[in-house]
Design an enzyme around this catalytic site. Structure first.
Site, PDB file in Angstrom:
ATOM      1  N   SER A 133       0.826  -1.206   0.000  1.00 25.13           N
ATOM      2  CA  SER A 133       0.000   0.000   0.000  1.00 25.13           C
ATOM      3  C   SER A 133       0.869   1.269   0.000  1.00 25.13           C
ATOM      4  O   SER A 133       1.660   1.469  -0.907  1.00 25.13           O
ATOM      5  CB  SER A 133      -0.974  -0.042   1.180  1.00 25.13           C
ATOM      6  OG  SER A 133      -2.002   0.894   1.015  1.00 25.13           O
ATOM      7  N   ASP A 247     -10.220  -4.005  -4.696  1.00 28.80           N
ATOM      8  CA  ASP A 247      -9.631  -3.060  -3.740  1.00 28.80           C
ATOM      9  C   ASP A 247     -10.476  -1.791  -3.685  1.00 28.80           C
ATOM     10  O   ASP A 247     -10.720  -1.156  -4.710  1.00 28.80           O
ATOM     11  CB  ASP A 247      -8.195  -2.724  -4.164  1.00 28.80           C
ATOM     12  CG  ASP A 247      -7.355  -2.191  -3.016  1.00 28.80           C
ATOM     13  OD1 ASP A 247      -7.911  -1.484  -2.152  1.00 28.80           O
ATOM     14  OD2 ASP A 247      -6.146  -2.481  -2.988  1.00 28.80           O
ATOM     15  N   HIS A 277      -8.142  -5.277  -0.183  1.00 30.17           N
ATOM     16  CA  HIS A 277      -6.840  -4.606  -0.165  1.00 30.17           C
ATOM     17  C   HIS A 277      -5.669  -5.450   0.356  1.00 30.17           C
ATOM     18  O   HIS A 277      -4.624  -5.542  -0.288  1.00 30.17           O
ATOM     19  CB  HIS A 277      -6.970  -3.326   0.657  1.00 30.17           C
ATOM     20  CG  HIS A 277      -5.765  -2.451   0.668  1.00 30.17           C
ATOM     21  ND1 HIS A 277      -5.234  -1.894  -0.482  1.00 30.17           N
ATOM     22  CD2 HIS A 277      -4.985  -2.015   1.693  1.00 30.17           C
ATOM     23  CE1 HIS A 277      -4.187  -1.160  -0.163  1.00 30.17           C
ATOM     24  NE2 HIS A 277      -4.009  -1.217   1.150  1.00 30.17           N
TER      25      HIS A 277
END
Length: 302
Positions: A133, A247, A277
């Site tokens: 991320s 996501d 995610h």
């Protein structure tokens, strides 16, 4: 929702839930960082000479302690594993969810890389960065700006693009420039972290997880995600992109666009159709670990 195209993993029904390897808790040490001390995690060394060292870089609001299962798999495959809490996160110093200045997240990563390179047991091994991320974006910028040479990188659901509504309330055009350290709620919907309800429950209960983000950090994520897409065509570091088809926290289309623009011989990508995610924390994460293992061992096995 992004639809996976090309190589992706389809129906979850075909996949079995894997058993989780476990490792003893990592040893903790500290390194001086940009905004104070950085907490550094070292997991037990593999029994034989490591195939390489994997340095984990976590995402927004979380911390490296959540990567024990990832570390256990890597260890099982023969890799040394390190991680650190980014400034303003976990057990590291710094205002929660803030960054000292633009470039300070990359500077911290460089410090940990330098320390890793100086460790006698690790200095001869290949170095692989694994960023998730926001951590994936920090890794990507460090590579794009050629701040340190590394042997390979893995980007997990990297923050290369945000959904426009995600930051718009806090950005308000000039806010990052005028009040870069103003911190607000990060707006992340916890239920979209993972499809595994136990992961979501643990995330909510984790005292080291926080929900803060500064306008400066939000602005940096937006600007540098776009910058990274522009750098894709000249990418030189062997990179594996692993990302989720469903996501809702970062824009998976940006990752797909990066993969399409990057040299095919350098960047490989795999999209996991139904996942949220945190792909390493999904109910069917066995397929993600299989893809990671295959790619790493193809490059670094003896």
């Amino acid at each position: 929702t992004h639809r996976c195209r090309g190589r992706s993993h389809g129906p979850d029904a075909l996949m079995t839930v894997m058993t989780r390897p476990s490792l003893p808790r990592p040893s903790l040490s500290a390194l001086p960082g940009e905004a104070g001390q950085l907490a550094v995690y070292d997991w037990a060394m593999p029994a034989s000479q490591p195939l390489g060292t994997v340095l984990l870089v976590h995402g927004l609001g979380e911390h490296a302690g959540r990567y024990g299962e990832v570390a256990a798999h890597l260890h099982q495959w023969g890799f040394a594993v390190r991680a650190y809490d980014q400034q303003g996160h976990g057990q590291s110093e710094g205002a929660r969810g803030d960054m000292l200045r633009p470039g300070s997240l990359q500077a911290d990563l460089c410090r940990v890389i330098d320390d890793t390179r100086q460790r006698p047991a690790l200095m001869e091994t290949p170095l692989i960065l694994l960023g998730h991320s926001m951590g994936g974006l920090v890794v990507a910028r460090t590579l794009a700006e050629a701040l340190r040479p590394v042997d390979a990188a893995v980007l997990s659901s990297p923050a290369l693009g945000a959904f426009p509504t995600f930051f718009q309330k806090i950005l308000m055009a000039s806010l990052p420039r005028v009040l870069p350290h103003l911190r607000v709620d990060n707006g992340l919907k916890t239920e979209f972290v993972s499809r595994d309800p136990d992961v979501v429950k643990a995330y909510k209960a984790d005292a080291l997880v926080h929900r803060r983000i500064s306008t400066g950090l939000a602005g940096w994520i937006l600007a540098n995600g776009e910058k990274t897409l522009l750098d894709a065509a000249k990418w030189e570091v062997p990179t594996l992109l692993l990302y989720a088809g469903r996501d809702k926290l970062v824009n998976a289309q940006a990752t797909a666009d990066f993969a399409n623009a990057a040299p095919q011989a350098v960047v490989q990508s795999q999209c996991f159709e139904g996942m949220y995610h945190e792909i390493f924390n999904d109910l069917y994460r066995a397929q993600v670990f299989t893809a990671l293992k295959r790619w790493l061992l193809a490059r670094f096995s003896v």
